[in-house]
Design an enzyme around this catalytic site. Structure first.
Site, PDB file in Angstrom:
ATOM      1  N   ARG A 101       0.848  -1.193   0.000  1.00  0.00           N
ATOM      2  CA  ARG A 101       0.000   0.000   0.000  1.00  0.00           C
ATOM      3  C   ARG A 101       0.884   1.244   0.000  1.00  0.00           C
ATOM      4  O   ARG A 101       1.303   1.719   1.058  1.00  0.00           O
ATOM      5  CB  ARG A 101      -0.922  -0.006   1.229  1.00  0.00           C
ATOM      6  CG  ARG A 101      -1.909  -1.154   1.254  1.00  0.00           C
ATOM      7  CD  ARG A 101      -2.890  -1.001   2.407  1.00  0.00           C
ATOM      8  NE  ARG A 101      -2.224  -0.933   3.696  1.00  0.00           N
ATOM      9  CZ  ARG A 101      -1.909  -1.987   4.438  1.00  0.00           C
ATOM     10  NH1 ARG A 101      -2.176  -3.203   3.997  1.00  0.00           N
ATOM     11  NH2 ARG A 101      -1.314  -1.836   5.601  1.00  0.00           N
ATOM     12  N   ASP A 125       2.137   5.069  -0.148  1.00  0.00           N
ATOM     13  CA  ASP A 125       1.620   6.307   0.428  1.00  0.00           C
ATOM     14  C   ASP A 125       1.423   7.374  -0.639  1.00  0.00           C
ATOM     15  O   ASP A 125       1.848   7.217  -1.790  1.00  0.00           O
ATOM     16  CB  ASP A 125       2.596   6.846   1.491  1.00  0.00           C
ATOM     17  CG  ASP A 125       2.471   6.097   2.809  1.00  0.00           C
ATOM     18  OD1 ASP A 125       1.464   5.390   3.007  1.00  0.00           O
ATOM     19  OD2 ASP A 125       3.390   6.225   3.647  1.00  0.00           O
ATOM     20  N   ARG A 176      11.747   5.385   2.952  1.00  0.00           N
ATOM     21  CA  ARG A 176      12.064   6.816   2.899  1.00  0.00           C
ATOM     22  C   ARG A 176      12.861   7.268   4.114  1.00  0.00           C
ATOM     23  O   ARG A 176      13.682   8.190   4.022  1.00  0.00           O
ATOM     24  CB  ARG A 176      10.785   7.625   2.735  1.00  0.00           C
ATOM     25  CG  ARG A 176      10.182   7.464   1.347  1.00  0.00           C
ATOM     26  CD  ARG A 176       9.099   8.478   1.081  1.00  0.00           C
ATOM     27  NE  ARG A 176       7.864   8.171   1.766  1.00  0.00           N
ATOM     28  CZ  ARG A 176       7.096   9.082   2.362  1.00  0.00           C
ATOM     29  NH1 ARG A 176       7.458  10.348   2.388  1.00  0.00           N
ATOM     30  NH2 ARG A 176       5.970   8.724   2.925  1.00  0.00           N
TER      31      ARG A 176
END
Length: 277
Positions: free
Chosen positions: A55, A57, A206
């Site tokens: 999923r 972002d 990230r």
């Protein structure tokens, strides 16, 4: 009950104008756009059980996303060979279904996956990102040293508790096995981080990139990203790199379809959520 079949969908998208993958009220999402197009072609609710490998972002891209859904076998027989082109006409230009394949009913896009691989693009050119790549390339304001980036990456490979790099979720583990993490500089000067693991917790990729970048530009020692693995909670010192540089490029599955169910069972035992990096 009508016989149902399972389809694997290979999907690409530019995440810039999406609020992530998952359907959200009053927000434009990849899953929402995809379900809307499927309903128009097949009839509302005909396709069911849309399940995604990762999923992503808001703002994160994909060139190798995978999802599955279930259809009545009669509907698939009616549309087989035509559905891909019909979706292409209906879907907006920033999302494409590149392939639709009938798979075993125990294939699970999320839990049968053996790995997810992401790439993160960065430019340290003094003029910033090229205009045609500004949506998928981070402009870094300082020169980056490739050797330092790879030295920082080396300390993060392997199975660790990545709590310092994750947004913790209740009842979910932050232990992950990173099987590949390295940087290259392409001929056009772009630095690309490749990160591969069995799965990632939210914001993990990230956050790893953010930590390595400050080692790559000399503001932190190359040992610093690895040293944070001793922590058991999210580190406030780590800056999460912007979403637009990140893309999901591949999801791996057992080569033998007979292994889908076994892999899914193992994954469910290991962890609860599987989220974007």
């Amino acid at each position: 009950m009508d016989e149902r079949i399972r389809l694997r969908l290979d999907v690409s998208y530019d995440g810039t104008d999406f609020s992530g993958w998952a359907v959200q009220p009053n927000r434009r999402t990849v899953a929402g756009v995809l379900v809307e197009a499927l309903d128009l072609v097949l009839g509302a609710g005909t396709a069911s059980g849309l399940t995604v490998a990762g999923r992503t972002d808001a703002g994160v891209h994909a060139t190798g996303q995978v999802c599955h859904l279930d259809l009545p076998a009669a509907v698939w027989r009616e549309h087989d060979g035509l559905l891909l082109r019909r979706l292409a006409r209906l879907l907006p230009g920033d999302v494409r279904v590149r392939a639709m394949t009938e798979v075993a009913t125990d294939f699970d896009a999320r839990f049968s996956a053996t790995f997810r691989r992401y790439e993160y693009r960065v430019t340290d050119a003094p003029w910033g990102a090229e205009p045609l790549r500004r949506r998928d390339t981070l402009a870094w304001p300082k020169p980056l040293d490739l050797a330092a980036l790879n030295a920082a990456a080396a300390g993060l490979v392997g199975e660790h508790d990545f709590a310092a790099y994750c947004r913790r979720k209740e009842n979910a583990t932050t232990v992950r096995e990173v099987t590949r993490l390295d940087w290259r500089r392409d001929p056009d000067g772009i630095l690309v981080a490749t990160v591969q693991a069995d799965a990632f917790c939210q914001n993990m990729v990230r956050s790893l990139v953010g930590a390595m970048l400050v080692a790559g530009d000399g503001r932190r020692p190359v040992q610093w990203p690895g040293s944070l693995l001793s922590r058991r909670e999210r580190s406030s010192e780590v800056t999460v790199a912007p979403a637009h540089g990140l893309a999901l490029v591949e999801v791996g599955y057992p080569t033998d379809p007979a292994g889908y169910a076994g892999r899914a069972e193992v994954t469910r035992r290991l962890r609860v959520p599987v989220a974007e990096g």
